[in-house]
Design an enzyme around this catalytic site. Sequence first.
Site, PDB file in Angstrom:
ATOM      1  N   HIS A 154       0.808  -1.217   0.000  1.00 21.49           N
ATOM      2  CA  HIS A 154       0.000   0.000   0.000  1.00 21.49           C
ATOM      3  C   HIS A 154       0.842   1.267   0.000  1.00 21.49           C
ATOM      4  O   HIS A 154       0.324   2.354  -0.231  1.00 21.49           O
ATOM      5  CB  HIS A 154      -0.978  -0.001   1.190  1.00 21.49           C
ATOM      6  CG  HIS A 154      -0.339   0.231   2.515  1.00 21.49           C
ATOM      7  ND1 HIS A 154      -0.044  -0.793   3.382  1.00 21.49           N
ATOM      8  CD2 HIS A 154       0.055   1.363   3.136  1.00 21.49           C
ATOM      9  CE1 HIS A 154       0.494  -0.300   4.484  1.00 21.49           C
ATOM     10  NE2 HIS A 154       0.565   1.011   4.359  1.00 21.49           N
ATOM     11  N   ASP A 192      -0.209  -7.536   1.318  1.00 14.58           N
ATOM     12  CA  ASP A 192       0.342  -6.196   1.490  1.00 14.58           C
ATOM     13  C   ASP A 192       1.863  -6.207   1.499  1.00 14.58           C
ATOM     14  O   ASP A 192       2.510  -5.511   2.285  1.00 14.58           O
ATOM     15  CB  ASP A 192      -0.195  -5.541   2.764  1.00 14.58           C
ATOM     16  CG  ASP A 192      -0.012  -4.027   2.757  1.00 14.58           C
ATOM     17  OD1 ASP A 192       0.150  -3.464   1.655  1.00 14.58           O
ATOM     18  OD2 ASP A 192       0.003  -3.410   3.835  1.00 14.58           O
ATOM     19  N   SER A 270       5.058   2.307   7.836  1.00 15.88           N
ATOM     20  CA  SER A 270       4.576   1.175   7.044  1.00 15.88           C
ATOM     21  C   SER A 270       5.625   0.745   6.026  1.00 15.88           C
ATOM     22  O   SER A 270       6.200   1.557   5.302  1.00 15.88           O
ATOM     23  CB  SER A 270       3.289   1.557   6.319  1.00 15.88           C
ATOM     24  OG  SER A 270       2.556   0.411   5.999  1.00 15.88           O
TER      25      SER A 270
END
Length: 424
Positions: A154, A192, A270
Amino acid sequence: MSGILRRLGLIRTAAMAGATLFCCREYDRFRASIAVRVPEPLPDSLWLTCPVLFDLYSRHFPFSNKSGIVALYSYRVSPVPSSDVTKEASGAVDDKSKPSDCFGKDTIANAAAKVGPAVVNIAIHQDFFGIASGRSIGSGTIINKDGTILTSAHVVVDFLGTRGSSKGKIEVTLQDGRTFEGKVVNADLHSDIATVKINSETPLPEAKLGSSSRLRPGDWVIAVGCPLSLQNTVTAGIVSCVDRKSSDLGFSDTPREYLQTDCAINMGNSGGPLVNMDGEIIGVNMMKVAAADGLSFSVPIDSVCKILEHFKRNGRVIRPWLGLKMLDLNEMIIAQLKKQDDSFPNVTKGILVPMVTPRSPAERAGFCPGDVVIEFDGKPVERLKEVIEILGDKVGVPVKVVVKRRGDKLVTLTVIPEEANLDI
C-alpha cells in the site's frame, strides 16, 4: 509518621537512583549494616521542543474498518529535506557487542546499527490531473545488494483490484542521504507485500532476514522507519502476540496471521522492518490501531519469505482454492458438537468442514458439511495452517484427503485445487 514506624520496627532508606528497604523487630537480637551507593547527581534533564507534524492518512485504504485499524503511511505536502547523517548513524557495530542471549545496555543500539543502513525512506510524488498534490511517505528495507527493497504494497501501489497500479514516481532515500528512483517489481495486495528495485553503481547495504517461527510473547523487538516523515527513527518494544488472526482484526477474506507488538509505530513506518536483537528482520510493519497505543501489527517474515519465493518463481502469488470453509477443532468444540449430535465422529483433533462452496473443487471431489479432515496429501493435520502450508502453490495437482464422517466412516477424497480469484 516516624513514631508509627518505630512502633512497627520498620526502617526505610532511600537515595537518588537507588533504594534499600530494611525490616527488623525491636526484640530481634542481632545487628545489621546497610551500605547504600549513591551515584553522582544527574544533570538537569534537557527538554527539546519542536513543532508537531500533522499528517493525514488516506481514507481509501481497504484495511481501514470499524475497529480503527489504519495503514501506516502518511501524506506530506512539503518536501522532506535530506538530513545530515552522523557517524553514530552509520551502522558501525562494536566488535565487543554482547550476544543476543545477554541483554545489555548496548543490545538495542547494536541491533539498530546492524539494520539501520539498509532502512530507506520511500516517497511517492503524487499528482492529480497534472497538479502536484504532495507525496506519500513510507519505509522499506534493502534485502539484496543489487537494490531489491522490501516494503508494504500500500506504500507504492494504489488499491484498484488485485493487480493495482503504481502511485507515481518513487523516490528512495538511503540513510547516508543518497537518493534513487525506484520501480515496483512485484506487489501482492492481499498480503500487502511488495518489492521495489533501485540501481546503484556501488554495492548497497543489505539487511539479514531472520525467522519469526521462534518468536515468543515478551521477546524484545525494535521498529525502524520514517514515522511522520522523521527518517532513521528507532523504537523498541516487545512481541505481544505471535499469531494474531486476521479474523480478530476484522479481515474475513484470506486467512492470515500477524505479529502484534507494542512498539511505537505511526504513519510513515509502514513497510519498515521489525527487527530482533540480532539485527535480523522478523516482520514488516503494516498497520496499527488508530485509537490505541501499543497495538501494532506486522507481517511475519516467514510468510514474507514464501511470498518472495512466489514472486521469484511466478512473478505473483498463486493461491490454491478448494472451496472449503474450515475450522480447527479442540476438546471444547468437539464436546459441544458431540452433545448436539451423538453421531459426530469420534476424534480428538482435526479440521472441521462446516460448509462446502457450490460448484467448487471440493464439492466436485465429494466433500460434505460435517466432514473432519484428519489427513491431507498423506500427512496428518490438526490445523488449517498446516493445510495451507501443504498446498503451497499447487494448482491443478490432485491431492488426496482423508476425512472422517458420521458413524466414524473413513473416506478418501481426491481434490484438484484451482487458483483463487480474489477479485470476486
